[in-house]
Design a protein around this motif. Structure first.
Motif, PDB file in Angstrom:
ATOM      1  N   UNK A  67      -1.933 -10.489  25.694  1.00 42.22           N
ATOM      2  CA  UNK A  67      -2.960 -10.925  26.138  1.00 42.22           C
ATOM      3  C   UNK A  67      -2.971 -12.629  26.340  1.00 42.22           C
ATOM      4  N   UNK A  68      -3.521 -13.166  27.141  1.00 39.35           N
ATOM      5  CA  UNK A  68      -3.360 -14.690  27.275  1.00 39.35           C
ATOM      6  C   UNK A  68      -3.447 -15.357  26.130  1.00 39.35           C
ATOM      7  N   UNK A  69      -4.145 -15.113  24.875  1.00 40.55           N
ATOM      8  CA  UNK A  69      -3.977 -15.719  23.804  1.00 40.55           C
ATOM      9  C   UNK A  69      -2.689 -15.783  23.195  1.00 40.55           C
ATOM     10  N   UNK A  70      -2.155 -14.744  23.215  1.00 36.84           N
ATOM     11  CA  UNK A  70      -0.912 -14.364  22.691  1.00 36.84           C
ATOM     12  C   UNK A  70       0.224 -15.078  23.442  1.00 36.84           C
ATOM     13  N   UNK A  71       0.259 -14.973  24.918  1.00 38.44           N
ATOM     14  CA  UNK A  71       0.921 -15.826  25.667  1.00 38.44           C
ATOM     15  C   UNK A  71       0.765 -17.283  25.565  1.00 38.44           C
ATOM     16  N   UNK A  72      -0.345 -17.829  25.380  1.00 34.77           N
ATOM     17  CA  UNK A  72      -0.444 -19.262  24.882  1.00 34.77           C
ATOM     18  C   UNK A  72       0.271 -19.705  23.419  1.00 34.77           C
ATOM     19  N   UNK A  73       0.204 -18.783  22.569  1.00 39.18           N
ATOM     20  CA  UNK A  73       0.760 -18.863  21.321  1.00 39.18           C
ATOM     21  C   UNK A  73       2.070 -19.118  21.387  1.00 39.18           C
ATOM     22  N   UNK A  74       2.662 -17.961  22.289  1.00 34.91           N
ATOM     23  CA  UNK A  74       4.245 -17.965  22.378  1.00 34.91           C
ATOM     24  C   UNK A  74       4.477 -19.389  23.154  1.00 34.91           C
ATOM     25  N   UNK A  75       3.855 -19.842  24.134  1.00 32.67           N
ATOM     26  CA  UNK A  75       3.818 -21.184  24.794  1.00 32.67           C
ATOM     27  C   UNK A  75       4.125 -22.284  23.889  1.00 32.67           C
ATOM     28  N   UNK A  76       3.087 -22.460  23.020  1.00 35.85           N
ATOM     29  CA  UNK A  76       3.287 -23.485  21.969  1.00 35.85           C
ATOM     30  C   UNK A  76       4.333 -23.431  21.237  1.00 35.85           C
ATOM     31  N   UNK A  77       4.841 -22.180  20.864  1.00 30.61           N
ATOM     32  CA  UNK A  77       6.010 -22.012  19.785  1.00 30.61           C
ATOM     33  C   UNK A  77       7.199 -22.741  20.524  1.00 30.61           C
ATOM     34  N   UNK A  78       7.438 -22.110  21.766  1.00 32.05           N
ATOM     35  CA  UNK A  78       8.486 -22.679  22.779  1.00 32.05           C
ATOM     36  C   UNK A  78       8.426 -24.255  23.051  1.00 32.05           C
ATOM     37  N   UNK A  79       7.142 -24.655  23.374  1.00 29.27           N
ATOM     38  CA  UNK A  79       6.898 -26.245  23.640  1.00 29.27           C
ATOM     39  C   UNK A  79       7.495 -26.955  22.413  1.00 29.27           C
ATOM     40  N   UNK A  80       7.079 -26.500  21.195  1.00 25.66           N
ATOM     41  CA  UNK A  80       7.255 -27.286  19.949  1.00 25.66           C
ATOM     42  C   UNK A  80       8.886 -27.057  19.588  1.00 25.66           C
ATOM     43  N   UNK A  81       9.471 -26.343  20.097  1.00 24.89           N
ATOM     44  CA  UNK A  81      10.978 -26.356  19.902  1.00 24.89           C
ATOM     45  C   UNK A  81      11.841 -26.642  21.145  1.00 24.89           C
ATOM     46  N   UNK A  82      11.224 -27.491  21.965  1.00 29.22           N
ATOM     47  CA  UNK A  82      11.865 -27.937  23.330  1.00 29.22           C
ATOM     48  C   UNK A  82      12.407 -26.956  24.336  1.00 29.22           C
ATOM     49  N   UNK A  83      11.669 -25.880  24.170  1.00 31.04           N
ATOM     50  CA  UNK A  83      11.934 -24.786  25.142  1.00 31.04           C
ATOM     51  C   UNK A  83      10.743 -24.706  26.389  1.00 31.04           C
ATOM     52  N   UNK A  84      11.399 -24.727  27.889  1.00 29.10           N
ATOM     53  CA  UNK A  84      10.633 -24.576  28.703  1.00 29.10           C
ATOM     54  C   UNK A  84      10.002 -23.202  28.828  1.00 29.10           C
ATOM     55  N   UNK A  85       8.579 -23.061  29.010  1.00 31.52           N
ATOM     56  CA  UNK A  85       7.929 -21.685  29.010  1.00 31.52           C
ATOM     57  C   UNK A  85       7.204 -21.440  30.333  1.00 31.52           C
ATOM     58  N   UNK A  86       7.339 -20.268  30.736  1.00 31.83           N
ATOM     59  CA  UNK A  86       6.540 -19.753  31.855  1.00 31.83           C
ATOM     60  C   UNK A  86       5.797 -18.381  31.237  1.00 31.83           C
ATOM     61  N   UNK A  87       4.711 -18.409  31.620  1.00 31.72           N
ATOM     62  CA  UNK A  87       3.902 -16.991  31.398  1.00 31.72           C
ATOM     63  C   UNK A  87       4.140 -16.236  32.655  1.00 31.72           C
ATOM     64  N   UNK A  88       4.346 -14.876  32.406  1.00 37.35           N
ATOM     65  CA  UNK A  88       4.786 -13.838  33.399  1.00 37.35           C
ATOM     66  C   UNK A  88       4.082 -12.712  33.317  1.00 37.35           C
ATOM     67  N   UNK A  89       4.271 -11.678  34.510  1.00 34.99           N
ATOM     68  CA  UNK A  89       3.919 -10.602  34.095  1.00 34.99           C
ATOM     69  C   UNK A  89       4.464  -9.593  35.294  1.00 34.99           C
ATOM     70  N   UNK A  90       4.666  -8.429  35.085  1.00 38.31           N
ATOM     71  CA  UNK A  90       5.168  -7.361  36.193  1.00 38.31           C
ATOM     72  C   UNK A  90       4.089  -6.556  36.464  1.00 38.31           C
ATOM     73  N   UNK A  91       3.975  -6.323  37.626  1.00 38.20           N
ATOM     74  CA  UNK A  91       2.852  -5.263  38.271  1.00 38.20           C
ATOM     75  C   UNK A  91       3.509  -4.272  39.161  1.00 38.20           C
ATOM     76  N   UNK A  92       3.526  -3.084  38.899  1.00 37.40           N
ATOM     77  CA  UNK A  92       3.919  -2.027  39.909  1.00 37.40           C
ATOM     78  C   UNK A  92       4.906  -1.174  38.993  1.00 37.40           C
ATOM     79  N   UNK A  93       5.367  -0.175  39.985  1.00 41.90           N
ATOM     80  CA  UNK A  93       6.151   0.909  39.266  1.00 41.90           C
ATOM     81  C   UNK A  93       7.561   0.113  38.997  1.00 41.90           C
ATOM     82  N   UNK A  94       8.491   0.957  38.258  1.00 39.89           N
ATOM     83  CA  UNK A  94      10.082   0.328  38.414  1.00 39.89           C
ATOM     84  C   UNK A  94      10.411   0.104  39.859  1.00 39.89           C
ATOM     85  N   UNK A  95      10.839  -1.232  40.127  1.00 40.25           N
ATOM     86  CA  UNK A  95      11.119  -1.434  41.490  1.00 40.25           C
ATOM     87  C   UNK A  95      12.196  -0.787  41.959  1.00 40.25           C
ATOM     88  N   UNK A  96      11.953  -0.336  43.391  1.00 38.27           N
ATOM     89  CA  UNK A  96      12.887   0.425  44.154  1.00 38.27           C
ATOM     90  C   UNK A  96      13.140  -0.344  45.499  1.00 38.27           C
TER      91      UNK A  96
END
Length: 232
Positions: free
Chosen positions: A40-69
């Motif tokens: 969920x976007x809320x969980x992504x934001x929470x993970x982003x806050x965790x990373x930012x608080x610990x000096x880690x650059x964070x990017x929210x991503x997603x994969x859409x589609x079947x296993x890539x061929x």
């Protein structure tokens, strides 16, 4: 890995995404962390806050589609201030990289809406075919669907293809429920979809099951006398 890699991409079952992020932080990672999980976007934001608080650059991503061929079939999307840096990690290969406008949570929101439709429809088809079979009208439904251009074979194949992967979708449906309810949309449809996938979860690690076995897993043990027109 945390000591030598400048970039880490997280792709795991969604129920483990946040725990994995904490492990990455605990191991002292300080590079670029891309979370491409179905969360969920809320969980992504929470993970982003965790990373930012610990000096880690964070990017929210997603994969859409079947296993890539091949290119043009599967997309990996990124959102957040450093989305372009994440996309630059995928200049070649079968994945199509796309930067979304907006802040952290945008990619996760896209994934939730896309999966809500795709996997929600798959669960609905499974429930409809299961109910029709129990009520003795599967053949009649096939005839009616054929008249509207929706062959039953497509729905059956969807059930058989989905069943071995259903265990992965249970937690994803919970993330969709949380996402929908956070914006005032009802979550019960996907809560029920999660139950469908939970019933199919025992097919994990198997080949495509026979339809009869998949339908048996879908139904609860309802006494025959309570099911009208149930086949003997």
């Amino acid at each position: 890995m945390c000591a030598v890699c400048p970039v880490i991409v997280s792709v795991c079952p969604p129920e483990f995404a946040e725990g994995l992020a904490h492990e990455i932080v605990d191991y002292g990672f300080r590079g670029l962390y891309i979370d491409a999980n179905a969360i969920s976007p809320e969980r992504a934001s929470r993970i982003g806050q965790l990373m930012e608080a610990n000096g880690v650059a964070f990017v929210d991503g997603c994969i859409i589609g079947q296993p890539p061929a091949a290119r043009g079939e599967t997309w990996i999307c990124f959102a957040g201030p450093q989305a372009a840096d994440a996309a630059a990690c995928f200049p070649a290969g079968p994945l199509e990289a796309e930067v979304l406008e907006g802040d952290i949570g945008k990619a996760s929101a896209l994934k939730m809406c896309f999966s809500a439709h795709a996997k929600g429809m798959a669960a609905l088809r499974a429930a409809v075919v299961g109910a029709a079979d129990q009520l003795g009208v599967l053949g009649d439904l096939e005839r009616q669907w054929s008249r509207s251009g929706t062959p039953l074979a497509r729905a059956i194949e969807s059930i058989q293809i989905t069943a071995p992967k259903a265990w992965r979708f249970v937690a994803e449906m919970k993330e969709i429920v949380a996402t929908f309810e956070s914006v005032g949309m009802p979550g019960d449809f996907h809560r029920a979809a999660g139950e469908i996938y939970e019933r199919l979860a025992p097919f994990k690690g198997t080949d495509k099951p026979e339809l009869a076995e998949a339908l048996r897993r879908l139904r609860l043990d309802v006494p025959a006398e309570l099911v009208p027109h149930r086949r003997k």
